[in-house]
Write a protein that holds these residues in place. Structure first.
Motif, PDB file in Angstrom:
ATOM      1  N   ARG A   6       0.835  -1.199   0.000  1.00  0.00           N
ATOM      2  CA  ARG A   6       0.000   0.000   0.000  1.00  0.00           C
ATOM      3  C   ARG A   6       0.878   1.260   0.000  1.00  0.00           C
ATOM      4  NH1 ARG A   6      -1.780   3.848   3.595  1.00  0.00           N
ATOM      5  NH2 ARG A   6      -3.966   4.526   3.406  1.00  0.00           N
ATOM      6  N   THR A   7       1.913   1.253   0.833  1.00  0.00           N
ATOM      7  CA  THR A   7       2.827   2.397   0.897  1.00  0.00           C
ATOM      8  C   THR A   7       3.492   2.636  -0.456  1.00  0.00           C
ATOM      9  OG1 THR A   7       3.243   2.059   3.255  1.00  0.00           O
ATOM     10  CG2 THR A   7       4.896   3.321   2.023  1.00  0.00           C
ATOM     11  N   ALA A   8       3.869   1.564  -1.132  1.00  0.00           N
ATOM     12  CA  ALA A   8       4.497   1.701  -2.452  1.00  0.00           C
ATOM     13  C   ALA A   8       3.530   2.327  -3.453  1.00  0.00           C
ATOM     14  CB  ALA A   8       4.970   0.341  -2.946  1.00  0.00           C
ATOM     15  N   LEU A   9       2.244   1.930  -3.387  1.00  0.00           N
ATOM     16  CA  LEU A   9       1.258   2.526  -4.292  1.00  0.00           C
ATOM     17  C   LEU A   9       1.085   4.007  -3.991  1.00  0.00           C
ATOM     18  CD1 LEU A   9      -0.806   2.201  -6.560  1.00  0.00           C
ATOM     19  CD2 LEU A   9      -2.491   1.518  -4.832  1.00  0.00           C
ATOM     20  N   ARG A  10       1.037   4.380  -2.717  1.00  0.00           N
ATOM     21  CA  ARG A  10       0.933   5.802  -2.364  1.00  0.00           C
ATOM     22  C   ARG A  10       2.135   6.578  -2.902  1.00  0.00           C
ATOM     23  NH1 ARG A  10      -3.040   7.666   1.413  1.00  0.00           N
ATOM     24  NH2 ARG A  10      -2.228   9.675   0.716  1.00  0.00           N
ATOM     25  N   LYS A  11       3.314   5.965  -2.839  1.00  0.00           N
ATOM     26  CA  LYS A  11       4.514   6.643  -3.338  1.00  0.00           C
ATOM     27  C   LYS A  11       4.498   6.767  -4.864  1.00  0.00           C
ATOM     28  CE  LYS A  11       7.648   5.770   0.489  1.00  0.00           C
ATOM     29  NZ  LYS A  11       8.895   5.118   0.945  1.00  0.00           N
ATOM     30  N   CYS A  12       3.830   5.834  -5.542  1.00  0.00           N
ATOM     31  CA  CYS A  12       3.671   5.959  -6.997  1.00  0.00           C
ATOM     32  C   CYS A  12       2.984   7.277  -7.341  1.00  0.00           C
ATOM     33  CB  CYS A  12       2.839   4.796  -7.551  1.00  0.00           C
ATOM     34  SG  CYS A  12       3.713   3.225  -7.706  1.00  0.00           S
ATOM     35  N   LEU A  13       2.082   7.711  -6.467  1.00  0.00           N
ATOM     36  CA  LEU A  13       1.336   8.945  -6.714  1.00  0.00           C
ATOM     37  C   LEU A  13       2.198  10.188  -6.542  1.00  0.00           C
ATOM     38  CD1 LEU A  13      -2.115   8.150  -5.069  1.00  0.00           C
ATOM     39  CD2 LEU A  13      -1.316   7.703  -7.387  1.00  0.00           C
ATOM     40  N   GLU A  14       3.368  10.042  -5.940  1.00  0.00           N
ATOM     41  CA  GLU A  14       4.296  11.168  -5.878  1.00  0.00           C
ATOM     42  C   GLU A  14       4.975  11.369  -7.226  1.00  0.00           C
ATOM     43  OE1 GLU A  14       6.946  10.349  -2.641  1.00  0.00           O
ATOM     44  OE2 GLU A  14       5.314  10.230  -1.170  1.00  0.00           O
ATOM     45  N   ARG A  15       4.898  10.346  -8.094  1.00  0.00           N
ATOM     46  CA  ARG A  15       5.499  10.418  -9.428  1.00  0.00           C
ATOM     47  C   ARG A  15       4.457  10.666 -10.516  1.00  0.00           C
ATOM     48  NH1 ARG A  15       8.018   8.657  -5.007  1.00  0.00           N
ATOM     49  NH2 ARG A  15      10.243   8.327  -5.301  1.00  0.00           N
ATOM     50  N   PHE A  16       3.220  10.212 -10.284  1.00  0.00           N
ATOM     51  CA  PHE A  16       2.162  10.370 -11.291  1.00  0.00           C
ATOM     52  C   PHE A  16       0.813  10.383 -10.598  1.00  0.00           C
ATOM     53  CE2 PHE A  16      -0.855   8.621 -14.428  1.00  0.00           C
ATOM     54  CZ  PHE A  16      -0.701   9.574 -15.421  1.00  0.00           C
ATOM     55  N   ALA A  17       0.149  11.523 -10.626  1.00  0.00           N
ATOM     56  CA  ALA A  17      -1.155  11.666  -9.979  1.00  0.00           C
ATOM     57  C   ALA A  17      -2.003  12.633 -10.808  1.00  0.00           C
ATOM     58  CB  ALA A  17      -0.990  12.177  -8.547  1.00  0.00           C
ATOM     59  N   PRO A  18      -2.711  12.128 -11.800  1.00  0.00           N
ATOM     60  CA  PRO A  18      -3.431  13.004 -12.740  1.00  0.00           C
ATOM     61  C   PRO A  18      -4.419  13.973 -12.103  1.00  0.00           C
ATOM     62  CG  PRO A  18      -3.401  10.750 -13.540  1.00  0.00           C
ATOM     63  CD  PRO A  18      -2.841  10.722 -12.160  1.00  0.00           C
ATOM     64  N   TYR A  19      -5.075  13.573 -11.008  1.00  0.00           N
ATOM     65  CA  TYR A  19      -6.039  14.458 -10.344  1.00  0.00           C
ATOM     66  C   TYR A  19      -5.416  15.215  -9.175  1.00  0.00           C
ATOM     67  CZ  TYR A  19      -9.629  11.561 -12.646  1.00  0.00           C
ATOM     68  OH  TYR A  19     -10.403  10.882 -13.558  1.00  0.00           O
ATOM     69  N   GLY A  20      -4.125  15.048  -8.949  1.00  0.00           N
ATOM     70  CA  GLY A  20      -3.502  15.501  -7.714  1.00  0.00           C
ATOM     71  C   GLY A  20      -3.432  14.296  -6.782  1.00  0.00           C
ATOM     72  N   HIS A  21      -2.558  14.349  -5.792  1.00  0.00           N
ATOM     73  CA  HIS A  21      -2.293  13.179  -4.957  1.00  0.00           C
ATOM     74  C   HIS A  21      -3.541  12.659  -4.244  1.00  0.00           C
ATOM     75  CE1 HIS A  21      -0.674  10.658  -1.744  1.00  0.00           C
ATOM     76  NE2 HIS A  21       0.435  10.569  -2.457  1.00  0.00           N
ATOM     77  N   ARG A  22      -4.223  13.513  -3.504  1.00  0.00           N
ATOM     78  CA  ARG A  22      -5.353  13.050  -2.689  1.00  0.00           C
ATOM     79  C   ARG A  22      -6.534  12.598  -3.547  1.00  0.00           C
ATOM     80  NH1 ARG A  22      -6.904  17.476   1.280  1.00  0.00           N
ATOM     81  NH2 ARG A  22      -8.348  15.878   2.014  1.00  0.00           N
ATOM     82  N   ALA A  23      -6.842  13.365  -4.579  1.00  0.00           N
ATOM     83  CA  ALA A  23      -7.988  13.001  -5.423  1.00  0.00           C
ATOM     84  C   ALA A  23      -7.701  11.729  -6.223  1.00  0.00           C
ATOM     85  CB  ALA A  23      -8.343  14.146  -6.364  1.00  0.00           C
ATOM     86  N   THR A  24      -6.457  11.557  -6.688  1.00  0.00           N
ATOM     87  CA  THR A  24      -6.112  10.333  -7.423  1.00  0.00           C
ATOM     88  C   THR A  24      -6.183   9.122  -6.493  1.00  0.00           C
ATOM     89  OG1 THR A  24      -4.668  11.595  -8.907  1.00  0.00           O
ATOM     90  CG2 THR A  24      -4.396   9.213  -8.906  1.00  0.00           C
ATOM     91  N   TRP A  25      -5.700   9.281  -5.257  1.00  0.00           N
ATOM     92  CA  TRP A  25      -5.771   8.179  -4.293  1.00  0.00           C
ATOM     93  C   TRP A  25      -7.228   7.812  -4.019  1.00  0.00           C
ATOM     94  CZ3 TRP A  25      -3.338   4.227  -2.497  1.00  0.00           C
ATOM     95  CH2 TRP A  25      -3.714   3.626  -1.297  1.00  0.00           C
ATOM     96  N   HIS A  26      -8.057   8.810  -3.801  1.00  0.00           N
ATOM     97  CA  HIS A  26      -9.477   8.558  -3.527  1.00  0.00           C
ATOM     98  C   HIS A  26     -10.122   7.852  -4.718  1.00  0.00           C
ATOM     99  CE1 HIS A  26     -13.756   9.455  -2.798  1.00  0.00           C
ATOM    100  NE2 HIS A  26     -13.413   9.447  -1.520  1.00  0.00           N
TER     101      HIS A  26
END
Length: 201
Positions: free
Chosen positions: A22-42
């Motif tokens: 899970r932590t690795a997936l969250r860190k992926c969003l530091e490299r690519f997050a089309p909606y922004g980090h929080r919105a892409t995670w949600h």
């Protein structure tokens, strides 16, 4: 610091515990997050059936979320390659004046906040790649429109400036994306300014 591919391999690695994946997936969003980090995670959690605060989610769901993120990233990297080739040709031909597409691309370079959302909990329901494809097509057309390039809604409101809204712009009343000003008609922009407060949820 690990890159996107190395982190993606950690998400897939069955030898790691669910929390690490899970932590690795969250860190992926530091490299690519089309909606922004929080919105892409949600978005990814919603589509994969993961509770956003679940520290030990089902690994298969994490891999499903990663697959959607990778699909969108592949599309975006191909677009960036095409964009760079086009700009090289334009510069060779003496075209140096940046266009609205150039301004948008400069803001989105690297793959974060490509299609920012006015609220982390309000974003398009479609797959990330589908949304990116729609926004790229709208930007490349160069034709201002009355509707949202993602969902087709014609209602927009201008959200107040906050730390959660990285790029000011008119927010779609249906899917919540902040549309680039250049893709909307002057009439639509005026209506968005007069629409009152944006409903975040």
């Amino acid at each position: 610091m690990a890159g996107f591919r190395a982190l993606a391999e950690q998400v897939r690695n069955p030898r790691l515990i669910s929390t690490q994946r899970r932590t690795a997936l969250r860190k992926c969003l530091e490299r690519f997050a089309p909606y922004g980090h929080r919105a892409t995670w949600h978005h990814l959690c919603t589509r994969a059936g993961i509770a956003t605060h679940d520290r030990t989610p089902d690994p298969e769901r994490l891999v499903a979320a990663l697959a959607e993120l990778e699909e969108a990233r592949t599309l975006w990297l191909a677009y960036e390659d095409e964009f760079a080739a086009r700009r090289r040709k334009e510069k060779h031909d003496g075209i140096r004046q940046p266009s609205a597409l150039d301004d948008w691309h400069r803001r989105t370079w690297g793959g974060c906040d490509i299609v920012p959302c006015a609220s982390p909990q309000r974003h398009p329901a479609a797959r990330l790649a589908v949304v990116l494809r729609s926004m790229i097509a709208a930007m490349e057309s160069g034709l201002p429109r009355r509707d949202c390039p993602v969902c087709g809604c014609t209602r927009f409101a201008w959200p107040p400036e906050t730390a959660e809204v990285p790029v000011p712009g008119p927010a779609c009343g249906q899917c919540g994306v902040l549309a680039p000003v250049s893709v909307l008609t002057p009439e639509t922009l005026r209506a968005a300014h007069g629409a009152g407060a944006f409903a975040a949820a």
